[in-house]
Design a protein around this motif. Sequence first.
Motif, PDB file in Angstrom:
ATOM      1  N   ASP A 146       0.810  -1.214   0.000  1.00  0.00           N
ATOM      2  CA  ASP A 146       0.000   0.000   0.000  1.00  0.00           C
ATOM      3  C   ASP A 146       0.850   1.276   0.000  1.00  0.00           C
ATOM      4  OD1 ASP A 146      -2.342  -1.524   0.133  1.00  0.00           O
ATOM      5  OD2 ASP A 146      -2.212  -1.645   2.323  1.00  0.00           O
ATOM      6  N   SER A 147       2.141   1.139   0.276  1.00  0.00           N
ATOM      7  CA  SER A 147       2.996   2.331   0.376  1.00  0.00           C
ATOM      8  C   SER A 147       3.406   2.822  -1.006  1.00  0.00           C
ATOM      9  CB  SER A 147       4.246   2.022   1.204  1.00  0.00           C
ATOM     10  OG  SER A 147       5.027   1.034   0.576  1.00  0.00           O
ATOM     11  N   PRO A 148       3.627   4.114  -1.157  1.00  0.00           N
ATOM     12  CA  PRO A 148       4.079   4.640  -2.447  1.00  0.00           C
ATOM     13  C   PRO A 148       5.409   4.011  -2.845  1.00  0.00           C
ATOM     14  CG  PRO A 148       3.401   6.412  -0.988  1.00  0.00           C
ATOM     15  CD  PRO A 148       3.451   5.173  -0.151  1.00  0.00           C
ATOM     16  N   GLU A 149       5.620   3.859  -4.125  1.00  0.00           N
ATOM     17  CA  GLU A 149       6.890   3.319  -4.600  1.00  0.00           C
ATOM     18  C   GLU A 149       7.997   4.333  -4.313  1.00  0.00           C
ATOM     19  OE1 GLU A 149       8.645   1.048  -8.563  1.00  0.00           O
ATOM     20  OE2 GLU A 149       6.917   2.397  -8.755  1.00  0.00           O
ATOM     21  N   VAL A 150       9.088   3.863  -3.728  1.00  0.00           N
ATOM     22  CA  VAL A 150      10.196   4.752  -3.399  1.00  0.00           C
ATOM     23  C   VAL A 150      11.479   4.227  -4.034  1.00  0.00           C
ATOM     24  CG1 VAL A 150       9.183   5.636  -1.278  1.00  0.00           C
ATOM     25  CG2 VAL A 150      10.598   3.575  -1.188  1.00  0.00           C
ATOM     26  N   PHE A 151      12.443   5.130  -4.184  1.00  0.00           N
ATOM     27  CA  PHE A 151      13.680   4.799  -4.880  1.00  0.00           C
ATOM     28  C   PHE A 151      14.885   5.295  -4.089  1.00  0.00           C
ATOM     29  CE2 PHE A 151      10.305   5.154  -7.945  1.00  0.00           C
ATOM     30  CZ  PHE A 151      10.508   4.088  -8.811  1.00  0.00           C
ATOM     31  N   ASP A 152      15.997   4.594  -4.249  1.00  0.00           N
ATOM     32  CA  ASP A 152      17.273   5.064  -3.725  1.00  0.00           C
ATOM     33  C   ASP A 152      17.938   5.939  -4.779  1.00  0.00           C
ATOM     34  OD1 ASP A 152      17.160   3.593  -1.306  1.00  0.00           O
ATOM     35  OD2 ASP A 152      17.918   1.800  -2.323  1.00  0.00           O
ATOM     36  N   ILE A 153      18.505   7.061  -4.344  1.00  0.00           N
ATOM     37  CA  ILE A 153      19.346   7.848  -5.249  1.00  0.00           C
ATOM     38  C   ILE A 153      20.656   7.095  -5.414  1.00  0.00           C
ATOM     39  CG2 ILE A 153      20.593  10.009  -5.574  1.00  0.00           C
ATOM     40  CD1 ILE A 153      18.448  11.388  -3.907  1.00  0.00           C
ATOM     41  N   THR A 154      21.101   6.904  -6.644  1.00  0.00           N
ATOM     42  CA  THR A 154      22.348   6.202  -6.898  1.00  0.00           C
ATOM     43  C   THR A 154      23.436   7.196  -7.320  1.00  0.00           C
ATOM     44  OG1 THR A 154      22.194   5.829  -9.287  1.00  0.00           O
ATOM     45  CG2 THR A 154      20.887   4.383  -7.857  1.00  0.00           C
ATOM     46  N   THR A 155      24.654   6.707  -7.402  1.00  0.00           N
ATOM     47  CA  THR A 155      25.759   7.536  -7.893  1.00  0.00           C
ATOM     48  C   THR A 155      26.169   7.117  -9.301  1.00  0.00           C
ATOM     49  OG1 THR A 155      27.348   6.069  -6.773  1.00  0.00           O
ATOM     50  CG2 THR A 155      26.642   8.048  -5.595  1.00  0.00           C
ATOM     51  N   VAL A 156      25.235   6.537 -10.039  1.00  0.00           N
ATOM     52  CA  VAL A 156      25.541   6.112 -11.405  1.00  0.00           C
ATOM     53  C   VAL A 156      25.857   7.316 -12.291  1.00  0.00           C
ATOM     54  CG1 VAL A 156      24.556   5.067 -13.489  1.00  0.00           C
ATOM     55  CG2 VAL A 156      24.290   3.946 -11.260  1.00  0.00           C
TER      56      VAL A 156
END
Length: 230
Positions: A168-178
Amino acid sequence: MTIYAFIFARGGSKGLPRKNILPLAGKPLINWSIDIAKSVPDISRIFVSTDDEEIAGVAKAAGAEIIDRPTELASDTSAEWLSWQHAVKWVDQKYGSFEYFVSLPATSPLRGVEDIEAAINKLKTTAADICITVSPAQRSPFFNMVKHKNDDLVELVNNKRDIVRRQDSPEVFDITTVAYVTTPNYIQQNKGVMSGSVTSVCVPRERAIDIDTQIDFEFAQLLAEKAMQK
């Protein structure tokens, strides 16, 4: 269209000492970023900003041009954004103005050419000020990330009472250093990555590893060796 790549590699890493030139699958870590930048057709120059003579020597031998980073911009407490501003000014004074700035941190050696090109193209085709790279997060501040509060107790980072399942939680993302792609003007006129309008491209986790510790390095070594066997 002028697109320049920048790699910022100070000598004083404490989490993993000398990490920027540690050998990963047979070559110094920083060379992975230099070599991938060479493989992107639109990138015409590659710069390494460093305060360290050994790092400078390795990077120069790999084909990068060296920007001498002032000591005051290479401490544990100095913001890398200030080094971005210094590098933009240095390049502008030596080569004149350019259109796009691409940061390729040495700590993400497993990125692909397609990841860099996707970030460049995303910024070109949107009204955003900067494009960052992200990867799907394994944890969610809405469901299974906590912070300390008083009396040694913990609570959810984002305590929305109506969310009772991870699904049920919003999709979240990690900031990467790519990769980070922006313009020299944005860097000079702002105080950080998230100061303006930010867009993103998503990178698979296996290409988005960020090396900060020995465990990270060993995992990257494993993935790099596996990829080389294919």
